[in-house]
Design an enzyme around this catalytic site. Structure first.
Site, short mmCIF file in Angstrom:
data_model
loop_
_atom_site.label_atom_id
_atom_site.label_comp_id
_atom_site.label_asym_id
_atom_site.label_seq_id
_atom_site.Cartn_x
_atom_site.Cartn_y
_atom_site.Cartn_z
N ARG A 1 72.67 37.36 -33.31
CA ARG A 1 73.83 37.61 -32.46
C ARG A 1 75.00 36.69 -32.83
O ARG A 1 76.16 37.07 -32.69
CB ARG A 1 73.46 37.46 -30.97
CG ARG A 1 72.57 38.62 -30.51
CD ARG A 1 72.27 38.58 -29.02
NE ARG A 1 71.34 39.67 -28.68
CZ ARG A 1 70.95 39.97 -27.44
NH1 ARG A 1 71.38 39.24 -26.41
NH2 ARG A 1 70.13 40.97 -27.22
N SER B 1 69.83 31.46 -23.70
CA SER B 1 69.31 31.37 -22.35
C SER B 1 68.60 30.03 -22.24
O SER B 1 67.66 29.76 -22.99
CB SER B 1 68.33 32.53 -22.13
OG SER B 1 68.03 32.68 -20.77
N ARG C 1 69.72 44.17 -30.62
CA ARG C 1 68.36 44.21 -30.09
C ARG C 1 67.41 44.75 -31.15
O ARG C 1 67.35 45.95 -31.40
CB ARG C 1 68.32 45.09 -28.83
CG ARG C 1 67.03 44.99 -28.02
CD ARG C 1 67.15 45.71 -26.70
NE ARG C 1 68.18 45.13 -25.85
CZ ARG C 1 68.00 44.07 -25.06
NH1 ARG C 1 66.80 43.52 -24.96
NH2 ARG C 1 68.99 43.58 -24.35
N ARG D 1 59.49 41.20 -30.96
CA ARG D 1 59.40 41.76 -29.61
C ARG D 1 59.26 43.27 -29.68
O ARG D 1 59.99 43.93 -30.42
CB ARG D 1 60.64 41.38 -28.80
CG ARG D 1 60.79 39.86 -28.68
CD ARG D 1 61.90 39.44 -27.76
NE ARG D 1 61.96 37.98 -27.73
CZ ARG D 1 62.84 37.29 -27.02
NH1 ARG D 1 63.73 37.93 -26.25
NH2 ARG D 1 62.82 35.97 -27.03
N GLU E 1 75.06 38.01 -24.06
CA GLU E 1 74.13 36.89 -24.06
C GLU E 1 73.75 36.47 -25.47
O GLU E 1 73.36 37.28 -26.30
CB GLU E 1 72.86 37.28 -23.30
CG GLU E 1 71.84 36.16 -23.26
CD GLU E 1 70.50 36.61 -22.67
OE1 GLU E 1 70.48 37.61 -21.92
OE2 GLU E 1 69.48 35.97 -22.97
#
Length: 422
Positions: A388, A351, A276, A261, A348
């Site tokens: 994570r 999802s 991130r 990303r 988070e």
RNA sequence: GGAGAGGUGGCUGAGUGGUCGAAAGCAGCGGUUUGCUAAACCGUCGUAGUGCCUUAAAGCGCUACCGGGGGUUCGAAUCCCCCCCUCUCCGCCA
């Protein structure tokens, strides 16, 4: 992508619910574009039907030896006018398509109305955050101290937002991947897949990353290929342009892939550590479900993701995203948030979404039982974001002496029960 | 990267300028026959857009689609150009 005719029919009701997302449908522009487009199509098709009939006439006449020069000239002129009409219709079509492509999915009735992440609703909580007799460290300190993360050299090799996992750090990442895949394939009924990490434009369009979110992607220069930002792209597109036998549904896939990303627009967020990154590892769950049971499938998919955290003994909470925080393609999303001592809060880690037919329409994924053919519902969820999870383990299981205890379930994969410095 | 072959409906596969949305077979669906199964026979059987009709569905039309895009022609699955994909051989390579 919405279905055009049902969108047209339910325009006001849809616009009302989309307003809960903070999205305004320009109903006036839609109505006029839609009407003009249909008028143009009708006109062009009428002319074409006429031309086809005349052309056939020419065929018959010339067979019987008659002179068709004059008729031919007339039909040729019709063809020219047809080109103009086709062009006009194509322009209107493109405008309408562009408008439709930018309209998000309608939130499911059970989705709470709200403006931002602050309005998300917690639906359950599991486990208790650990209490430390010392000041717990964040993973960006623990990792380098244990010699299992190297940020400086990653920056040299590539740049910011990259990391090198080293020694037992690399093994922990690999162990988590194997553990997650094993749980999903052995206990939750998913079929493992190892898809391409690069996908073409059509695939990205099918799952909705294109045309709107190109800036978030890494494109391979000189090609129509992009690095995948999630396994959702290759795995959902596995069945693009196909019709699935309704008896075989739900179909459940799990896949490990790295995810790439660009993180454009996230400057300044989560700058420390590996929360991130431009590249991270993820195990993804994807389901193709019949429309009537897709919400049951969303519940079980979310539970499947939570099960990983429970097996690892990591405290978490599950929230349902409110209308204002929902992703554009999703009709309902649960976020699972894991407890991170380094942040003294929940972060988070998964999802899980039901897209209903929103992706399936774009990707032309149908299901058929008997004579009735309809679009399948697609769902997906992270189970889990591996990086994570790595962070959660290192931070939650840290000890006073700086070591990290490996959770029981992971020990067979790690071959050790503790990570120590040196 | 080089040489060759090929891409037609769920599948196999015919079709080289009009009568082709496309033969035939298989699978599917409906039915007849049958003690059951199997077989046989009859019928049906693509997708999308759009118009009429309709509460809706169904129905009746029209248009488009034979890997994708463009061109020639009154008319293209069929002829021409570009691209993509698959297969075979050669080269290179983990």
């Amino acid at each position: 992508m919405h279905d055009l005719s049902s969108f047209r029919q339910n325009l006001d009701a849809i616009a009302l619910r989309l307003a809960d997302r903070g999205f305004t449908v320009d109903t006036g522009t839609f109505r006029s574009l839609d009407t003009e487009r249909r008028a143009a199509i009708t006109e062009a098709e009428k002319l074409r039907a006429d031309r086809n009939a005349q052309s056939q006439e020419i065929g018959k006449l010339s067979k019987s030896g008659a002179d068709t020069t004059e008729l031919r000239e007339r039909v040729r002129q019709m063809g020219e006018r047809m080109k103009e009409l086709d062009q006009k219709a194509a322009e209107l079509e493109a405008n309408l398509q562009a408008m439709m492509a930018s309209i998000p999915n309608v939130p499911h009735a059970s989705v709470p109305t709200g403006k931002s992440a602050d309005d998300n609703v917690e639906v359950r909580r599991w486990g208790t955050p650990p209490e430390f007799s010392f000041a717990p460290k964040a993973h960006w300190d623990l990792g380098p101290e244990l010699g299992i993360l190297d940020f400086e050299r990653a920056a040299k090799i590539t740049g910011a937002r990259f990391v090198v996992y080293k020694g037992l750090g690399a093994k922990l990442e690999r162990a988590l991947i194997s553990f997650m895949l094993d749980v999903h394939t052995q206990h939750h009924g998913y079929t493992e897949m190892l898809p391409p990490f690069i996908a073409n434009k059509d695939s990205f369009y099918g799952t909705g990353q294109l045309p709107k979110f190109e800036a978030d992607l890494f494109k391979l220069e000189g090609t129509d290929y992009y690095l995948i930002p999630t396994a959702e792209v290759p795995v959902t597109n596995y069945y693009r342009d196909e019709t699935l036998d309704a008896d075989k549904l739900p179909i459940q896939f799990c896949a490990y892939t790295p995810c790439f990303r660009s993180e454009a627009g996230s400057y300044g967020r989560d700058v420390r550590g590996i929360i991130r990154q431009h590249q991270f590892q993820k195990v993804e769950l994807v389901k193709f479900a019949p429309p009537e049971s897709s919400y049951d499938e969303l519940e079980s998919l979310t539970r499947d993701a939570e099960d990983i955290l429970q097996r690892l003994g990591l405290p978490y909470r599950t929230v349902v995203l409110c209308t204002g925080d929902l992703g554009a393609s999703s009709a309902k999303t649960y976020d699972i948030e894991v407890w991170l001592p380094g942040q003294n809060g929940y972060k988070e880690i998964s999802s899980c979404s039901n897209f209903e037919a929103f992706q399936a329409r774009r990707a032309a994924i149908r299901t058929k039982s008997g004579k009735k053919s309809e679009f399948a519902h697609t769902l997906n969820g992270s189970a889990l974001a591996v990086g994570r999870t790595w962070v959660a383990i290192v931070e939650n299981y840290q000890q006073a002496d700086g070591s990290v205890v490996i959770p029981e379930a992971l020990r067979p994969y790690m071959g050790t029960d503790v990570i120590r410095a040196g």
